[in-house]
Every structure is written in structure tokens, then in C-alpha cells.
Design a protein around this motif. Sequence first.
Motif, PDB file in Angstrom:
ATOM      1  N   LEU A  45       0.836  -1.209   0.000  1.00  0.00           N
ATOM      2  CA  LEU A  45       0.000   0.000   0.000  1.00  0.00           C
ATOM      3  C   LEU A  45       0.869   1.258   0.000  1.00  0.00           C
ATOM      4  CD1 LEU A  45      -2.841  -0.957   2.525  1.00  0.00           C
ATOM      5  CD2 LEU A  45      -3.027  -0.722   0.044  1.00  0.00           C
ATOM      6  N   GLN A  46       1.909   1.257   0.813  1.00  0.00           N
ATOM      7  CA  GLN A  46       2.801   2.410   0.848  1.00  0.00           C
ATOM      8  C   GLN A  46       3.558   2.566  -0.464  1.00  0.00           C
ATOM      9  OE1 GLN A  46       4.945   1.269   4.378  1.00  0.00           O
ATOM     10  NE2 GLN A  46       3.721   2.604   5.705  1.00  0.00           N
ATOM     11  N   TYR A  47       3.906   1.430  -1.089  1.00  0.00           N
ATOM     12  CA  TYR A  47       4.588   1.474  -2.388  1.00  0.00           C
ATOM     13  C   TYR A  47       3.694   2.131  -3.434  1.00  0.00           C
ATOM     14  CZ  TYR A  47       5.935  -0.283  -6.988  1.00  0.00           C
ATOM     15  OH  TYR A  47       6.227  -0.390  -8.324  1.00  0.00           O
ATOM     16  N   HIS A  48       2.430   1.706  -3.498  1.00  0.00           N
ATOM     17  CA  HIS A  48       1.510   2.283  -4.472  1.00  0.00           C
ATOM     18  C   HIS A  48       1.237   3.756  -4.168  1.00  0.00           C
ATOM     19  CE1 HIS A  48       0.616  -1.281  -6.790  1.00  0.00           C
ATOM     20  NE2 HIS A  48       0.369  -1.979  -5.695  1.00  0.00           N
ATOM     21  N   ALA A  49       1.157   4.109  -2.886  1.00  0.00           N
ATOM     22  CA  ALA A  49       0.939   5.513  -2.523  1.00  0.00           C
ATOM     23  C   ALA A  49       2.119   6.374  -2.967  1.00  0.00           C
ATOM     24  CB  ALA A  49       0.722   5.639  -1.015  1.00  0.00           C
ATOM     25  N   ASP A  50       3.340   5.896  -2.731  1.00  0.00           N
ATOM     26  CA  ASP A  50       4.528   6.638  -3.172  1.00  0.00           C
ATOM     27  C   ASP A  50       4.579   6.729  -4.692  1.00  0.00           C
ATOM     28  OD1 ASP A  50       5.242   6.894  -0.545  1.00  0.00           O
ATOM     29  OD2 ASP A  50       6.671   5.229  -0.557  1.00  0.00           O
ATOM     30  N   LYS A  51       4.181   5.660  -5.354  1.00  0.00           N
ATOM     31  CA  LYS A  51       4.177   5.651  -6.823  1.00  0.00           C
ATOM     32  C   LYS A  51       3.190   6.677  -7.365  1.00  0.00           C
ATOM     33  CE  LYS A  51       3.500   2.476 -10.721  1.00  0.00           C
ATOM     34  NZ  LYS A  51       3.187   1.080 -11.102  1.00  0.00           N
ATOM     35  N   ASN A  52       2.004   6.763  -6.741  1.00  0.00           N
ATOM     36  CA  ASN A  52       1.009   7.742  -7.181  1.00  0.00           C
ATOM     37  C   ASN A  52       1.456   9.166  -6.890  1.00  0.00           C
ATOM     38  OD1 ASN A  52      -0.684   5.687  -8.073  1.00  0.00           O
ATOM     39  ND2 ASN A  52      -1.758   5.542  -6.118  1.00  0.00           N
ATOM     40  N   ASN A  53       2.086   9.360  -5.734  1.00  0.00           N
ATOM     41  CA  ASN A  53       2.547  10.701  -5.369  1.00  0.00           C
ATOM     42  C   ASN A  53       3.669  11.189  -6.280  1.00  0.00           C
ATOM     43  OD1 ASN A  53       0.740  10.818  -3.250  1.00  0.00           O
ATOM     44  ND2 ASN A  53       2.198  10.040  -1.744  1.00  0.00           N
ATOM     45  N   SER A  54       4.445  10.236  -6.831  1.00  0.00           N
ATOM     46  CA  SER A  54       5.537  10.604  -7.721  1.00  0.00           C
ATOM     47  C   SER A  54       5.095  10.680  -9.173  1.00  0.00           C
ATOM     48  CB  SER A  54       6.690   9.605  -7.591  1.00  0.00           C
ATOM     49  OG  SER A  54       6.273   8.309  -7.990  1.00  0.00           O
ATOM     50  N   GLY A  55       3.797  10.587  -9.397  1.00  0.00           N
ATOM     51  CA  GLY A  55       3.273  10.680 -10.747  1.00  0.00           C
ATOM     52  C   GLY A  55       3.362   9.401 -11.535  1.00  0.00           C
ATOM     53  N   GLY A  56       3.642   8.266 -10.863  1.00  0.00           N
ATOM     54  CA  GLY A  56       3.719   6.982 -11.539  1.00  0.00           C
ATOM     55  C   GLY A  56       5.000   6.772 -12.307  1.00  0.00           C
ATOM     56  N   ASN A  57       6.030   7.596 -12.052  1.00  0.00           N
ATOM     57  CA  ASN A  57       7.301   7.452 -12.768  1.00  0.00           C
ATOM     58  C   ASN A  57       8.182   6.401 -12.111  1.00  0.00           C
ATOM     59  OD1 ASN A  57       6.646   9.511 -14.603  1.00  0.00           O
ATOM     60  ND2 ASN A  57       7.333  11.079 -13.151  1.00  0.00           N
ATOM     61  N   VAL A  58       7.685   5.182 -12.067  1.00  0.00           N
ATOM     62  CA  VAL A  58       8.447   4.071 -11.519  1.00  0.00           C
ATOM     63  C   VAL A  58       8.546   3.012 -12.592  1.00  0.00           C
ATOM     64  CG1 VAL A  58       8.591   2.319  -9.726  1.00  0.00           C
ATOM     65  CG2 VAL A  58       7.627   4.558  -9.206  1.00  0.00           C
ATOM     66  N   SER A  59       9.752   2.666 -12.957  1.00  0.00           N
ATOM     67  CA  SER A  59       9.937   1.691 -14.017  1.00  0.00           C
ATOM     68  C   SER A  59       9.603   0.302 -13.538  1.00  0.00           C
ATOM     69  CB  SER A  59      11.390   1.714 -14.525  1.00  0.00           C
ATOM     70  OG  SER A  59      12.279   1.389 -13.465  1.00  0.00           O
ATOM     71  N   GLY A  60       9.246  -0.569 -14.490  1.00  0.00           N
ATOM     72  CA  GLY A  60       8.906  -1.946 -14.117  1.00  0.00           C
ATOM     73  C   GLY A  60       7.437  -2.056 -13.793  1.00  0.00           C
ATOM     74  N   SER A  61       6.937  -3.236 -13.871  1.00  0.00           N
ATOM     75  CA  SER A  61       5.530  -3.483 -13.568  1.00  0.00           C
ATOM     76  C   SER A  61       5.411  -4.612 -12.570  1.00  0.00           C
ATOM     77  CB  SER A  61       4.782  -3.857 -14.858  1.00  0.00           C
ATOM     78  OG  SER A  61       3.469  -4.264 -14.555  1.00  0.00           O
ATOM     79  N   PRO A  62       4.631  -4.419 -11.486  1.00  0.00           N
ATOM     80  CA  PRO A  62       4.468  -5.478 -10.502  1.00  0.00           C
ATOM     81  C   PRO A  62       3.839  -6.737 -11.072  1.00  0.00           C
ATOM     82  CG  PRO A  62       3.677  -3.373  -9.644  1.00  0.00           C
ATOM     83  CD  PRO A  62       3.957  -3.190 -11.085  1.00  0.00           C
ATOM     84  N   LYS A  63       3.142  -6.608 -12.194  1.00  0.00           N
ATOM     85  CA  LYS A  63       2.443  -7.758 -12.744  1.00  0.00           C
ATOM     86  C   LYS A  63       3.374  -8.686 -13.512  1.00  0.00           C
ATOM     87  CE  LYS A  63      -2.014  -5.402 -13.238  1.00  0.00           C
ATOM     88  NZ  LYS A  63      -3.089  -5.046 -14.166  1.00  0.00           N
ATOM     89  N   LYS A  64       4.567  -8.222 -13.866  1.00  0.00           N
ATOM     90  CA  LYS A  64       5.436  -9.012 -14.715  1.00  0.00           C
ATOM     91  C   LYS A  64       6.539  -9.629 -13.896  1.00  0.00           C
ATOM     92  CE  LYS A  64       4.535  -6.091 -18.736  1.00  0.00           C
ATOM     93  NZ  LYS A  64       3.723  -7.077 -19.410  1.00  0.00           N
ATOM     94  N   GLY A  65       6.801 -10.927 -14.134  1.00  0.00           N
ATOM     95  CA  GLY A  65       7.891 -11.606 -13.467  1.00  0.00           C
ATOM     96  C   GLY A  65       9.151 -11.483 -14.278  1.00  0.00           C
ATOM     97  N   SER A  66      10.213 -12.144 -13.858  1.00  0.00           N
ATOM     98  CA  SER A  66      11.483 -12.066 -14.552  1.00  0.00           C
ATOM     99  C   SER A  66      11.512 -12.942 -15.787  1.00  0.00           C
ATOM    100  CB  SER A  66      12.601 -12.506 -13.595  1.00  0.00           C
ATOM    101  OG  SER A  66      12.367 -13.823 -13.135  1.00  0.00           O
ATOM    102  N   ALA A  67      10.630 -13.928 -15.867  1.00  0.00           N
ATOM    103  CA  ALA A  67      10.616 -14.838 -17.005  1.00  0.00           C
ATOM    104  C   ALA A  67       9.937 -14.194 -18.195  1.00  0.00           C
ATOM    105  CB  ALA A  67       9.905 -16.140 -16.653  1.00  0.00           C
ATOM    106  N   GLY A  68      10.311 -14.623 -19.416  1.00  0.00           N
ATOM    107  CA  GLY A  68       9.715 -14.077 -20.620  1.00  0.00           C
ATOM    108  C   GLY A  68       8.310 -14.589 -20.807  1.00  0.00           C
ATOM    109  N   ALA A  69       7.574 -13.919 -21.712  1.00  0.00           N
ATOM    110  CA  ALA A  69       6.172 -14.280 -21.924  1.00  0.00           C
ATOM    111  C   ALA A  69       6.036 -15.669 -22.512  1.00  0.00           C
ATOM    112  CB  ALA A  69       5.514 -13.255 -22.849  1.00  0.00           C
ATOM    113  N   GLY A  70       7.056 -16.122 -23.257  1.00  0.00           N
ATOM    114  CA  GLY A  70       6.957 -17.431 -23.871  1.00  0.00           C
ATOM    115  C   GLY A  70       7.563 -18.541 -23.057  1.00  0.00           C
ATOM    116  N   ASP A  71       8.051 -18.242 -21.854  1.00  0.00           N
ATOM    117  CA  ASP A  71       8.698 -19.232 -20.998  1.00  0.00           C
ATOM    118  C   ASP A  71       7.638 -19.989 -20.227  1.00  0.00           C
ATOM    119  OD1 ASP A  71      10.191 -20.712 -19.308  1.00  0.00           O
ATOM    120  OD2 ASP A  71      11.539 -19.076 -18.704  1.00  0.00           O
ATOM    121  N   SER A  72       7.544 -21.306 -20.448  1.00  0.00           N
ATOM    122  CA  SER A  72       6.520 -22.097 -19.766  1.00  0.00           C
ATOM    123  C   SER A  72       6.727 -22.114 -18.267  1.00  0.00           C
ATOM    124  CB  SER A  72       6.521 -23.532 -20.311  1.00  0.00           C
ATOM    125  OG  SER A  72       7.785 -24.137 -20.102  1.00  0.00           O
TER     126      SER A  72
END
Length: 324
Positions: A45-72
Motif C-alpha cells: 500500500l505504501q509502495y503504491h501511494a509513493d508511486k502515485n505521489n511521484s506521478g507513476g514514474n516508476v519503471s517496471g511493472s508489478p504484474k510481470k515476473g522475470s521470465a519471458g512471456a513465452g517461458d513455460s
Amino acid sequence: LISSNGSTGTLEEVMSICWKNLDDESAFCSDQWAEALARILATTLQYHADKNNSGGNVSGSPKKGSAGAGDSSGDEASRRRGRATRLSDASSLKRLLNYLADQFVKSGGELVAARMGGMFSVGGRAVRVGIGLVFSKLLQLRPQLGEDIANATTPPETLFAVLKLLGPDMDKQLRPPDTGVGGSLTGFGAASRNWSKADAGVARAITGRILREGIAQVSSEATQLAFLQDLVAVLPFSTPSSPKGPDGQSSNPTPNANQLQCVLVEISHLIVTLSEASMAKMEETLAALKSCLEHADSGVRHEAAVACHSLCVFFPEMGSKLVR
């Protein structure tokens, strides 16, 4: 747990481990897993609050893992972390509470709840107990989350999220299977093997603990008075001063018997806790309690009588109004 590029993949892995062990066979271990998960959720919650306060200028996406999209293997890991991903993506306390409430209901009762996946998981009623602990401990951390996060979810919204644990979906699960419409003999079928008469008591005890430990005990006197007013507004006695709910309605329109019992227990507790400080709320409280004394459910009538006793102990003059 949150990498420099804004990815919460590591946090989700730890979150998943905590979730799987909420139904640990040791009550102490279950409590500590719930504490850890609640603190991780507070961090998100604090991470998302800081991200919103900074205008969303945070690289990377929490939804994506380190593996590629085609990696089973990456897809399999993503499926395993599905619940953790949804938890880490929740950007508000209200969303987290509603998600936990939904999982509480969907997990099933004592005879049907499956093991959550930990090495010492036991399943059964321990599943709902563990989720309830997370709910309570997350609310206990609310004062430490900062004003932006805490104030984004209003007190009535928080109360309604807690009462959702005993909402219509849960109420259907708690009804005895042999009282179906039409008098069908479902009590001799599979339904009776999936229903336990202990489920209602466990659900009420968990909900009552959240109301007390998660809200009342961590609040100031002024907040407790407002909380008392919100609880009274839930009772089947409407007044013009009833607070508005999250959808703009005056209060929960049709609370069921299990919800009313939990509300009445906490009203009794707050009357004792606040004593003379709650005097300004007693006229409205007394009127609401009198209506509950005539409720069709015996459990509601019992808890209303206990609350009336608490009220009369501290305000004897109210007793004379009660017996007129």
C-alpha cells in the motif's frame, strides 16, 4: 523486497509463502504468518501511494515476473503467484479488505475448506481463522500507513468490509441444509456432510475479533464514539443522522442475524469502554436496542439484552425508559 526497477516479484513470492501457511497447525505460527503477511500488504500500500505521489514514474511493472512471456516455467510461476499478484496490485486498503473478505467466504467451512498449501497446513476452520487474523492485523497497522492511505477508506467503508464476512453469500453457507425451500430432505444428502453447525460461531467470533482488535482497540475516544454511531446505524432502526455508506445509502439496509449479533456485541463493549463519554449517543442507541429485543432470531435478542444491561449499568436512568 521491492527491486530498484519497481518490480514486486520477490515480494509476491514471500506473500505467497505467508498465505500458504495461514492455516498452520500451530496457532502461534499461524498468528506470526498472518502478522508477516499483514506487514507485507502494508508495504505494498505504501509502495503504491509513493508511486502515485511521484506521478507513476516508476519503471517496471508489478504484474510481470522475470521470465519471458513465452517461458513455460515463467507461466507456471505466474499461475502459482496469481493470488499474491492480485494482493500486491491492490492500490487501496478498501480493495485489500474486500479481497480478503471474498477469500474468507469462498474458502468454505470447517468440513470443506482445503489445506492452503503449507507444510503444516491443516485446512478446515483454520483457513478462515488465518484470513481473519490477516484482516485484523492489517487494520491494526492502519494508523501507521499514513493519512493518505488510511483516510482513503472511510470508517463506514471499513465497517461494511468487515460485515461482508457475514454477508448474504456467507449467510447461505451457514444455514442448515435441511431447512431448504419446499421442505426437501437435503439433510440426508451430500449437503449435510459439507455443513457444520460450528461454522456460524467461528465466523461470528472472527468477525467480532476484527471489529474489536482491528478497529475499536486501536482508535482514540473520538473515533470510538464515531464507530459506535456507525454500529448503531447498522441496526434495524433508521434515523436521519445515520451515516452514509460507501454507496451513498444510509446504512446496511438488511443486516442478517449473524451480522446483528456481532454488531450488538461490539456496541456492548463500546458502551462499557466509553462509559460516561458515550452519553450523547445513548438515546439513539437505546431506541435501536429496543427494536432488536423484538427480533425474530433468539441470538439477536440475547445480544440486545446484554447490550441493554451494559447500558443500564452506566446509565441507570435509561433503564426506566427501557421498561416503560
